[in-house]
Write a protein that holds these residues in place. Structure first.
Motif, PDB file in Angstrom:
ATOM      1  N   TRP A 229      84.003  30.863  53.277  1.00 47.47           N
ATOM      2  CA  TRP A 229      82.842  30.019  52.993  1.00 47.47           C
ATOM      3  C   TRP A 229      82.338  29.279  54.223  1.00 47.47           C
ATOM      4  CZ3 TRP A 229      86.977  30.825  49.923  1.00 47.47           C
ATOM      5  CH2 TRP A 229      88.129  30.073  50.192  1.00 47.47           C
ATOM      6  N   ALA A 230      82.979  29.493  55.367  1.00 47.48           N
ATOM      7  CA  ALA A 230      82.498  28.857  56.604  1.00 47.48           C
ATOM      8  C   ALA A 230      81.099  29.362  56.954  1.00 47.48           C
ATOM      9  CB  ALA A 230      83.463  29.140  57.750  1.00 47.48           C
ATOM     10  N   GLU A 231      80.792  30.600  56.555  1.00 48.27           N
ATOM     11  CA  GLU A 231      79.497  31.210  56.888  1.00 48.27           C
ATOM     12  C   GLU A 231      78.330  30.457  56.260  1.00 48.27           C
ATOM     13  OE1 GLU A 231      79.193  34.530  53.328  1.00 48.27           O
ATOM     14  OE2 GLU A 231      80.310  35.055  55.148  1.00 48.27           O
ATOM     15  N   LEU A 232      78.603  29.681  55.218  1.00 49.07           N
ATOM     16  CA  LEU A 232      77.525  28.955  54.548  1.00 49.07           C
ATOM     17  C   LEU A 232      76.884  27.928  55.469  1.00 49.07           C
ATOM     18  CD1 LEU A 232      79.197  28.340  51.057  1.00 49.07           C
ATOM     19  CD2 LEU A 232      77.634  30.175  51.726  1.00 49.07           C
ATOM     20  N   GLY A 233      77.622  27.474  56.481  1.00 51.81           N
ATOM     21  CA  GLY A 233      77.085  26.476  57.399  1.00 51.81           C
ATOM     22  C   GLY A 233      76.209  27.062  58.477  1.00 51.81           C
ATOM     23  N   GLY A 234      76.177  28.387  58.594  1.00 49.86           N
ATOM     24  CA  GLY A 234      75.337  29.007  59.621  1.00 49.86           C
ATOM     25  C   GLY A 234      75.696  28.572  61.025  1.00 49.86           C
ATOM     26  N   GLY A 235      76.997  28.417  61.286  1.00 52.84           N
ATOM     27  CA  GLY A 235      77.436  28.000  62.612  1.00 52.84           C
ATOM     28  C   GLY A 235      77.478  26.494  62.796  1.00 52.84           C
ATOM     29  N   LYS A 236      77.233  25.756  61.734  1.00 51.42           N
ATOM     30  CA  LYS A 236      77.277  24.301  61.794  1.00 51.42           C
ATOM     31  C   LYS A 236      78.218  23.781  60.702  1.00 51.42           C
ATOM     32  CE  LYS A 236      72.543  23.823  63.566  1.00 51.42           C
ATOM     33  NZ  LYS A 236      71.200  23.221  63.330  1.00 51.42           N
TER      34      LYS A 236
ATOM     35  N   ASP B  84      94.925  26.070  50.698  1.00 53.05           N
ATOM     36  CA  ASP B  84      94.123  25.015  51.327  1.00 53.05           C
ATOM     37  C   ASP B  84      92.791  25.644  51.723  1.00 53.05           C
ATOM     38  OD1 ASP B  84      92.929  23.064  52.914  1.00 53.05           O
ATOM     39  OD2 ASP B  84      94.779  22.501  53.918  1.00 53.05           O
ATOM     40  N   THR B  85      91.695  25.148  51.168  1.00 52.67           N
ATOM     41  CA  THR B  85      90.376  25.738  51.422  1.00 52.67           C
ATOM     42  C   THR B  85      89.851  25.455  52.823  1.00 52.67           C
ATOM     43  OG1 THR B  85      89.164  23.791  50.633  1.00 52.67           O
ATOM     44  CG2 THR B  85      89.817  25.439  48.981  1.00 52.67           C
TER      45      THR B  85
ATOM     46  N   PHE C 103      81.917  27.107  45.119  1.00 49.92           N
ATOM     47  CA  PHE C 103      83.049  27.002  44.200  1.00 49.92           C
ATOM     48  C   PHE C 103      83.410  28.372  43.619  1.00 49.92           C
ATOM     49  CE2 PHE C 103      80.604  23.020  44.072  1.00 49.92           C
ATOM     50  CZ  PHE C 103      81.533  22.215  44.720  1.00 49.92           C
ATOM     51  N   GLY C 104      82.403  29.182  43.363  1.00 47.15           N
ATOM     52  CA  GLY C 104      82.668  30.542  42.911  1.00 47.15           C
ATOM     53  C   GLY C 104      83.376  31.357  43.977  1.00 47.15           C
ATOM     54  N   MET C 105      82.971  31.169  45.235  1.00 48.48           N
ATOM     55  CA  MET C 105      83.617  31.880  46.341  1.00 48.48           C
ATOM     56  C   MET C 105      85.095  31.503  46.425  1.00 48.48           C
ATOM     57  SD  MET C 105      80.691  31.534  49.328  1.00 48.48           S
ATOM     58  CE  MET C 105      81.584  32.568  50.502  1.00 48.48           C
ATOM     59  N   ILE C 106      85.362  30.209  46.299  1.00 45.75           N
ATOM     60  CA  ILE C 106      86.750  29.742  46.373  1.00 45.75           C
ATOM     61  C   ILE C 106      87.549  30.283  45.195  1.00 45.75           C
ATOM     62  CG2 ILE C 106      88.234  27.706  46.246  1.00 45.75           C
ATOM     63  CD1 ILE C 106      86.012  26.153  47.715  1.00 45.75           C
ATOM     64  N   ALA C 107      86.976  30.230  43.999  1.00 42.85           N
ATOM     65  CA  ALA C 107      87.673  30.686  42.794  1.00 42.85           C
ATOM     66  C   ALA C 107      88.002  32.177  42.881  1.00 42.85           C
ATOM     67  CB  ALA C 107      86.822  30.394  41.561  1.00 42.85           C
ATOM     68  N   ARG C 108      87.043  32.979  43.325  1.00 38.36           N
ATOM     69  CA  ARG C 108      87.288  34.425  43.424  1.00 38.36           C
ATOM     70  C   ARG C 108      88.348  34.731  44.477  1.00 38.36           C
ATOM     71  NH1 ARG C 108      81.769  34.143  42.274  1.00 38.36           N
ATOM     72  NH2 ARG C 108      81.155  34.077  44.468  1.00 38.36           N
ATOM     73  N   PHE C 109      88.296  34.010  45.590  1.00 36.90           N
ATOM     74  CA  PHE C 109      89.283  34.200  46.660  1.00 36.90           C
ATOM     75  C   PHE C 109      90.678  33.852  46.155  1.00 36.90           C
ATOM     76  CE2 PHE C 109      91.631  32.830  50.443  1.00 36.90           C
ATOM     77  CZ  PHE C 109      91.338  33.840  51.354  1.00 36.90           C
ATOM     78  N   ALA C 110      90.767  32.757  45.428  1.00 39.33           N
ATOM     79  CA  ALA C 110      92.064  32.329  44.893  1.00 39.33           C
ATOM     80  C   ALA C 110      92.610  33.362  43.918  1.00 39.33           C
ATOM     81  CB  ALA C 110      91.925  30.976  44.201  1.00 39.33           C
ATOM     82  N   GLY C 111      91.730  33.901  43.080  1.00 44.26           N
ATOM     83  CA  GLY C 111      92.166  34.913  42.119  1.00 44.26           C
ATOM     84  C   GLY C 111      92.582  36.202  42.784  1.00 44.26           C
TER      85      GLY C 111
END
Length: 449
Positions: A93-100, A72-73, A116-124
Motif C-alpha cells: 500500500w506504499a504505492e498509494l502515496g505516489g512516492g510521498k 505489522d502494516t 483497508f481492503g488491500m491490507i485485509a487481502r494481504f493478511a488473508g
C-alpha cells in the motif's frame, strides 16, 4: 490516579507471558538459520508487510511449529517524512502515496483506493493470525488528529477483514505515543476513552523516547503508566522494549508481554519522523556489530568486549559461561552474536515466566536486577591495558566513564524498583493474561477472548 481493575486468574497462579520477536527488516536470514538449528524457540513473531515476501519460508516454518504470526502494516512509518523511503516503502500500500508519505485522506474508509481492503487481502493471502491496526504516531507535530483517524481505521479494517474472508484474523491496536503522554493522567484518560469500544484483542504500546536504555525514574513512571491502562480490560504488549526494562515490565505485571527484535528494536523514538531523513555523508558502511553482555545488561562492540575480557578478572565477568549458549565461550559469542542474544533473551523470559505471578517482583529484584547492579559495579572497576586499548582504537577514559555511569544507573535502578515494589504491596493488580491465536483454526473475530 485512576482505579485499576484486578482481573481474576483464570487457570493457575503462574500465568504465561507473551514474548513476541520482531523478525525485522534485515538480517532475517540469520534468524532463519537459528530457527533451522533449533536455536530460535519463538512462539510469537511479528512480520513486516514490507519484508514478508522475503520471509515466507521462515514464517511458514514457524507457523508449522505452532507460532502465532502478527502482521505489522508499517503504516506509521509510511506516514512519516523521515521513514517512508526506508524498508517500509516495499509494503504493497506504499504505492498509494505516489512516492510521498501517506496522509489522513488515505485512511478515509470510503476512499476509492481501499487501503483497508488491500491490507485485509494481504493478511488473508499470507495466513497471518493477527494484524496490527494501521495506526500512527499520535505525537506527530504536523498533524494532531491521528488518534481519531486511527480509531476509524481500526473499525474499517475489521469490516474489510470480514468482507474478504478474514473474520478469523484478529486485530491488535498499536498505541504509538510519546512516553511522556502516557505519564499524563489526562492524556491517558483520553486514550482509554478512545480505545474502549474498538474491535481489537490486545493493546500494543510503543512509547517514543523510551526503551531498554531508560533511566530509573523514567522506567518507574512507565511501569506506573502501564498499570493505568489496565482499566481497558485488554492484555497489554510493550512494543520495541527489551533488556532489563522489558523484563521489569513483565515481572511487575504491568504488561502481558513484550515485543522486540533479536539484538535490535529494543527502544523506539519517533520524535524526528516529521522531518526529512538526514543525509549520511560520512562514508559509514553501517554501525559496528554489538554484542549483548547479559551480566551487565548492556551491548558493546567486539573490540570493547575483547578489551574487557583481556583485563584482569574481566573474562569471568563479561564472557558467556553458559555452554548451552556458547560452547566455546567468547569465540562463539563473537562469531554469532545473534544466536547469543536470542538464547539469553529466551532463557531470561522463560525463567521469569516459571515464577508464580505474585512472586515475580521479588524474584526479579533479588535475582536479575541485583545481579546486574553487582556485576556492573565489578566491571566498572576493571583496569584496561593501555596498549591493547590503543590497538583497538578505544579511548580508555571515555570507555571507563561509560562503565562507571552505567554502574551508577543500575544501582539506582535497583533502588527505584525496590521502592516501587514496596509502595505497590503484595497482590498488586496485574495485566490481563494473553491467549495464543491461530488464524487457521478459525476461532472467531477479533475482539473476542
Amino acid at each position: 490516579m485512576q482505579n485499576v481493575i484486578q482481573f481474576p486468574y483464570v487457570a493457575s497462579p503462574t500465568q504465561p507471558v507473551a514474548h513476541y520477536i520482531r523478525l525485522g527488516e534485515s538480517g532475517y536470514q540469520k534468524l532463519a538459520n537459528l530457527h533451522a538449528a533449533g536455536r530460535l524457540p519463538a512462539t510469537r513473531v511479528v512480520v513486516d508487510a514490507s519484508r514478508l515476501k522475503h520471509q515466507k519460508e521462515l514464517v511458514a516454518s514457524l507457523k508449522a511449529k505452532g507460532a502465532e504470526v502478527v502482521l505489522d502494516t508499517k503504516v506509521a512509518e509510511l506516514s512519516g517524512v523521515e521513514r517512508f523511503e526506508g524498508y517500509a516503502r516495499h509494503a504493497p500500500w506504499a504505492e498509494l502515496g505516489g512516492g510521498k508519505p501517506l496522509t489522513p485522506n488515505h485512511f478515509d474508509p470510503v476512499a476509492a483506493h481501499d487501503i483497508f481492503g488491500m491490507i485485509a487481502r494481504f493478511a488473508g493471502e499470507h495466513g497471518v493470525d493477527a494484524v496490527l491496526a494501521p495506526t500512527h504516531f499520535v505525537g506527530d507535530p504536523t498533524y494532531t488528529g491521528w488518534f481519531k483517524v486511527d480509531q476509524a481505521s481500526c473499525r474499517a479494517l475489521r469490516g474489510a477483514l470480514d468482507r474478504e474472508g478474514g473474520a478469523h484474523i484478529a486485530i491488535d491496536y498499536p498505541l504509538i505515543a510519546p512516553h511522556t503522554s502516557l505519564n499524563d493522567d489526562a492524556l491517558r484518560s483520553e486514550f482509554l476513552a478512545g480505545l474502549g469500544d474498538l474491535p481489537y484483542d490486545n493493546l500494543w504500546v510503543r512509547a517514543s523516547g523510551f526503551g531498554n536504555d531508560a533511566g530509573p525514574l523514567t522506567t518507574k513512571r512507565f511501569l506506573v503508566a502501564m498499570a493505568g491502562l489496565h482499566n481497558l480490560g485488554k492484555p497489554i504488549i510493550a512494543d520495541y522494549l527489551g533488556g532489563l526494562v522489558g523484563q521489569a515490565s513483565l515481572a511487575f505485571g504491568v504488561v502481558s508481554g513484550i515485543s522486540h527484535g533479536v539484538g535490535e528494536k529494543e527502544r523506539f523514538d519517533a520524535h524526528s519522523w516529521h522531518k526529512p531523513a538526514a543525509k549520511n555523508d560520512n562514508g559509514s558502511f553501517g554501525r559496528a556489530t554489538r554484542i549483548f553482555v547479559a551480566g551487565i545488561d548492556r551491548s558493546v562492540t567486539i573490540n570493547e568486549l575483547e578489551l574487557m575480557a583481556n583485563a584482569k578478572g574481566g573474562r569471568r565477568l563479561v564472557t558467556c559461561c553458559d555452554r548451552a549458549c556458547c560452547a566455546h565461550g567468547l569465540k562463539d559469542t563473537i562469531n554469532d552474536p545473534r544466536q547469543h542474544a536470542a538464547y539469553q533473551n529466551f532463557k531470561m523470559i522463560a525463567e521469569l515466566a516459571a515464577v508464580p505471578d505474585q512472586n515475580r517482583e521479588q524474584h526479579f529484584l533479588n535475582g536479575r536486577t541485583s545481579e546486574v547492579a553487582r556485576q556492573a559495579w565489578q566491571v566498572k572497576n576493571l583496569r584496561f591495558d593501555i596498549d591493547d586499548a590503543a590497538a583497538r582504537k578505544i579511548d580508555v577514559a571515555q570507555f571507563t566513564k561509560r562503565l562507571v555511569d552505567h554502574s551508577k544507573q543500575m544501582g539506582k535502578m535497583l533502588q527505584s524498583l525496590e521502592d516501587l515494589h514496596e509502595s505497590r504491596g503484595r497482590g498488586a493488580p496485574r495485566a490481563r493474561p494473553i491467549a495464543m491465536r491461530h488464524a487457521n483454526q478459525g476461532k472467531g473475530k477479533a475482539g473476542s477472548q
